[in-house]
Design a protein around this motif. Structure first.
Motif, PDB file in Angstrom:
ATOM      1  N   PHE A 160      -1.871  20.166   9.833  1.00 42.70           N
ATOM      2  CA  PHE A 160      -2.328  19.667   8.365  1.00 42.70           C
ATOM      3  C   PHE A 160      -1.512  18.861   7.660  1.00 42.70           C
ATOM      4  O   PHE A 160      -1.891  18.003   6.868  1.00 42.70           O
ATOM      5  CB  PHE A 160      -2.578  21.218   7.655  1.00 42.70           C
ATOM      6  N   GLY A 161      -0.089  19.197   7.838  1.00 43.38           N
ATOM      7  CA  GLY A 161       0.659  18.188   7.188  1.00 43.38           C
ATOM      8  C   GLY A 161       0.561  16.660   7.682  1.00 43.38           C
ATOM      9  O   GLY A 161       0.592  15.744   6.869  1.00 43.38           O
ATOM     10  N   VAL A 162       0.500  16.646   8.942  1.00 42.91           N
ATOM     11  CA  VAL A 162      -0.034  15.050   9.219  1.00 42.91           C
ATOM     12  C   VAL A 162      -1.156  14.607   8.852  1.00 42.91           C
ATOM     13  O   VAL A 162      -1.197  13.481   8.412  1.00 42.91           O
ATOM     14  CB  VAL A 162      -0.131  15.196  10.871  1.00 42.91           C
ATOM     15  N   ALA A 163      -2.274  15.421   8.734  1.00 44.68           N
ATOM     16  CA  ALA A 163      -3.681  15.191   8.185  1.00 44.68           C
ATOM     17  C   ALA A 163      -3.468  14.710   6.640  1.00 44.68           C
ATOM     18  O   ALA A 163      -3.961  13.704   6.234  1.00 44.68           O
ATOM     19  CB  ALA A 163      -4.580  16.185   8.248  1.00 44.68           C
ATOM     20  N   PHE A 164      -2.774  15.365   5.995  1.00 47.38           N
ATOM     21  CA  PHE A 164      -2.545  15.152   4.449  1.00 47.38           C
ATOM     22  C   PHE A 164      -1.994  13.795   4.365  1.00 47.38           C
ATOM     23  O   PHE A 164      -2.005  13.080   3.363  1.00 47.38           O
ATOM     24  CB  PHE A 164      -1.539  16.297   3.811  1.00 47.38           C
ATOM     25  N   PHE A 165      -0.558  13.473   5.028  1.00 47.33           N
ATOM     26  CA  PHE A 165      -0.129  12.315   5.025  1.00 47.33           C
ATOM     27  C   PHE A 165      -1.013  11.040   5.674  1.00 47.33           C
ATOM     28  O   PHE A 165      -1.038   9.989   5.018  1.00 47.33           O
ATOM     29  CB  PHE A 165       1.125  12.212   5.875  1.00 47.33           C
ATOM     30  N   SER A 166      -2.040  11.301   6.503  1.00 48.60           N
ATOM     31  CA  SER A 166      -2.924  10.299   6.658  1.00 48.60           C
ATOM     32  C   SER A 166      -3.770   9.887   5.536  1.00 48.60           C
ATOM     33  O   SER A 166      -3.943   8.873   5.262  1.00 48.60           O
ATOM     34  CB  SER A 166      -3.783  10.832   7.757  1.00 48.60           C
ATOM     35  N   PHE A 167      -4.182  10.931   4.910  1.00 48.99           N
ATOM     36  CA  PHE A 167      -5.011  10.817   3.772  1.00 48.99           C
ATOM     37  C   PHE A 167      -4.250   9.888   2.549  1.00 48.99           C
ATOM     38  O   PHE A 167      -4.459   9.197   1.826  1.00 48.99           O
ATOM     39  CB  PHE A 167      -5.598  12.187   3.105  1.00 48.99           C
ATOM     40  N   TYR A 168      -2.712  10.516   2.525  1.00 43.71           N
ATOM     41  CA  TYR A 168      -2.227   9.928   1.294  1.00 43.71           C
ATOM     42  C   TYR A 168      -1.906   8.497   1.759  1.00 43.71           C
ATOM     43  O   TYR A 168      -1.841   7.526   0.669  1.00 43.71           O
ATOM     44  CB  TYR A 168      -0.679  10.801   1.524  1.00 43.71           C
ATOM     45  N   TYR A 169      -1.572   8.169   2.788  1.00 41.47           N
ATOM     46  CA  TYR A 169      -1.380   6.545   3.067  1.00 41.47           C
ATOM     47  C   TYR A 169      -2.407   5.720   2.770  1.00 41.47           C
ATOM     48  O   TYR A 169      -2.548   4.635   2.348  1.00 41.47           O
ATOM     49  CB  TYR A 169      -0.733   6.282   4.397  1.00 41.47           C
ATOM     50  N   PHE A 170      -3.803   6.526   3.082  1.00 42.23           N
ATOM     51  CA  PHE A 170      -4.912   5.722   3.129  1.00 42.23           C
ATOM     52  C   PHE A 170      -5.262   5.629   1.634  1.00 42.23           C
ATOM     53  O   PHE A 170      -5.547   4.390   1.128  1.00 42.23           O
ATOM     54  CB  PHE A 170      -6.042   6.697   3.608  1.00 42.23           C
ATOM     55  N   ALA A 171      -5.036   6.737   0.530  1.00 40.60           N
ATOM     56  CA  ALA A 171      -5.183   6.588  -0.637  1.00 40.60           C
ATOM     57  C   ALA A 171      -4.118   5.456  -1.544  1.00 40.60           C
ATOM     58  O   ALA A 171      -4.444   4.825  -2.100  1.00 40.60           O
ATOM     59  CB  ALA A 171      -5.060   7.902  -1.158  1.00 40.60           C
ATOM     60  N   LEU A 172      -2.903   5.396  -0.716  1.00 38.25           N
ATOM     61  CA  LEU A 172      -1.906   4.516  -1.241  1.00 38.25           C
ATOM     62  C   LEU A 172      -2.535   3.020  -1.063  1.00 38.25           C
ATOM     63  O   LEU A 172      -2.242   2.094  -1.802  1.00 38.25           O
ATOM     64  CB  LEU A 172      -0.630   4.833  -0.657  1.00 38.25           C
ATOM     65  N   ILE A 173      -2.983   2.667   0.391  1.00 38.66           N
ATOM     66  CA  ILE A 173      -3.307   1.577   0.628  1.00 38.66           C
ATOM     67  C   ILE A 173      -4.391   0.847  -0.171  1.00 38.66           C
ATOM     68  O   ILE A 173      -4.681  -0.103  -0.682  1.00 38.66           O
ATOM     69  CB  ILE A 173      -3.610   1.374   2.182  1.00 38.66           C
ATOM     70  N   ALA A 174      -5.362   2.019  -0.212  1.00 39.25           N
ATOM     71  CA  ALA A 174      -6.647   1.490  -1.000  1.00 39.25           C
ATOM     72  C   ALA A 174      -6.284   1.083  -2.617  1.00 39.25           C
ATOM     73  O   ALA A 174      -6.749   0.527  -3.127  1.00 39.25           O
ATOM     74  CB  ALA A 174      -7.610   2.852  -1.110  1.00 39.25           C
ATOM     75  N   TRP A 175      -5.488   1.992  -3.156  1.00 42.23           N
ATOM     76  CA  TRP A 175      -5.221   1.630  -4.637  1.00 42.23           C
ATOM     77  C   TRP A 175      -4.115   0.264  -4.577  1.00 42.23           C
ATOM     78  O   TRP A 175      -4.531  -0.522  -5.343  1.00 42.23           O
ATOM     79  CB  TRP A 175      -4.093   2.861  -4.980  1.00 42.23           C
ATOM     80  N   VAL A 176      -3.226   0.041  -3.773  1.00 42.23           N
ATOM     81  CA  VAL A 176      -2.452  -1.128  -3.607  1.00 42.23           C
ATOM     82  C   VAL A 176      -3.545  -2.436  -3.473  1.00 42.23           C
ATOM     83  O   VAL A 176      -3.111  -3.441  -3.922  1.00 42.23           O
ATOM     84  CB  VAL A 176      -1.533  -1.235  -2.456  1.00 42.23           C
ATOM     85  N   GLN A 177      -4.412  -2.120  -2.647  1.00 42.89           N
ATOM     86  CA  GLN A 177      -5.421  -3.339  -2.414  1.00 42.89           C
ATOM     87  C   GLN A 177      -6.394  -3.629  -3.436  1.00 42.89           C
ATOM     88  O   GLN A 177      -7.409  -4.444  -3.454  1.00 42.89           O
ATOM     89  CB  GLN A 177      -6.198  -3.000  -0.991  1.00 42.89           C
ATOM     90  N   GLY A 178      -6.611  -2.593  -4.477  1.00 38.70           N
ATOM     91  CA  GLY A 178      -7.436  -2.485  -5.561  1.00 38.70           C
ATOM     92  C   GLY A 178      -8.666  -2.026  -5.156  1.00 38.70           C
ATOM     93  O   GLY A 178      -9.651  -2.331  -5.834  1.00 38.70           O
ATOM     94  N   ALA A 179      -8.908  -1.337  -4.109  1.00 36.08           N
ATOM     95  CA  ALA A 179     -10.351  -0.722  -3.663  1.00 36.08           C
ATOM     96  C   ALA A 179     -10.670   0.499  -4.426  1.00 36.08           C
ATOM     97  O   ALA A 179     -11.668   0.906  -4.184  1.00 36.08           O
ATOM     98  CB  ALA A 179     -10.239  -0.687  -2.009  1.00 36.08           C
ATOM     99  N   HIS A 180      -9.470   1.134  -4.916  1.00 38.05           N
ATOM    100  CA  HIS A 180      -9.892   2.478  -5.308  1.00 38.05           C
ATOM    101  C   HIS A 180      -8.964   2.677  -6.591  1.00 38.05           C
ATOM    102  O   HIS A 180      -7.679   2.379  -6.490  1.00 38.05           O
ATOM    103  CB  HIS A 180      -9.545   3.598  -4.647  1.00 38.05           C
ATOM    104  N   PRO A 181      -9.450   2.928  -7.863  1.00 42.39           N
ATOM    105  CA  PRO A 181      -8.677   3.009  -9.039  1.00 42.39           C
ATOM    106  C   PRO A 181      -7.922   4.469  -9.082  1.00 42.39           C
ATOM    107  O   PRO A 181      -6.885   4.029 -10.025  1.00 42.39           O
ATOM    108  CB  PRO A 181      -9.883   2.821 -10.010  1.00 42.39           C
TER     109      PRO A 181
END
Length: 208
Positions: A160-181
């Motif tokens: 679960f910890g691995v899954a959480f960080f997968s989601f975390y980095y996905f959300a971070l990348i989406a935000w940095v790229q302006g794809a999600h506010p």
């Protein structure tokens, strides 16, 4: 006979280092990593450029140190959160602590994503150590939730910890790229959906 207080020189060095890092963060945020330069950082910190290079090997080393110290301070603050609550709430607060930092320094966040993930040694190992410690925190929260019956008894905490960080980095990348506010909201939704498959069978049947 006058004797200097033990550690006074070290305290002065630490204060100088901290001042340089704070100025460097401001320069990196306002000008970007490429445009920032050591001489300007030194001038605003009130030291010679050579003093900066006594503490840091080069500009990239300075950036890594600034990011590492910021992440360490953010992680330490997040680790002090002992407010009770269900797993999703506690994970939300953990992630929000980091994303609040990113929001305060958006330009540095882009450098953070690039530099912390692809840093050269020794920073590669240091950043990896921070991620390992944060993973351990997520695992501990998950294990506590499992003991309370929030998730199935056979659910794998480390996975679960691995899954959480997968989601975390996905959300971070989406935000940095302006794809999600709202990266935290995106992460919350991903975690909530993932946890649906990890609930105890009785809870799943009641939800149906």
């Amino acid at each position: 006979m006058f004797t200097k207080k033990p550690g006074r020189r070290d305290a002065q060095k630490d204060a100088t280092r901290a001042r340089i890092l704070e100025v460097a963060r401001d320069h990196f945020e306002r000008h970007g990593f490429e445009a920032a330069n050591v001489r300007a950082i030194a001038a605003d910190a009130g030291v010679a450029a050579g003093t900066v290079l006594l503490h840091f090997a080069d500009k990239r080393d300075l950036l890594h140190a600034a990011l590492f110290d910021d992440l360490a301070a953010t992680a330490a603050e997040a680790a002090r959160d002992d407010e009770p609550g269900p797993l999703e709430q506690r994970l939300h607060r953990l992630a929000a602590a980091f994303f609040d930092y990113y929001a305060r320094r958006p330009a540095l966040s882009k450098a953070l994503l690039r530099e912390s993930l692809f840093a050269d040694p020794p920073w590669q190992a240091r950043f990896a150590g921070q991620v390992t410690a944060a993973h351990g925190r997520v695992v501990a929260l998950f294990e506590a939730a499992r003991a309370r019956g929030e998730v199935a008894a056979d659910a794998d905490a480390a996975l679960f910890g691995v899954a959480f960080f997968s989601f975390y980095y996905f959300a971070l990348i989406a935000w940095v790229q302006g794809a999600h506010p709202s990266p935290v909201a995106l992460l919350d939704r991903l975690v909530a959906q993932h946890l649906c498959g990890l609930r105890p069978a009785a809870n799943v049947r009641r939800a149906r």
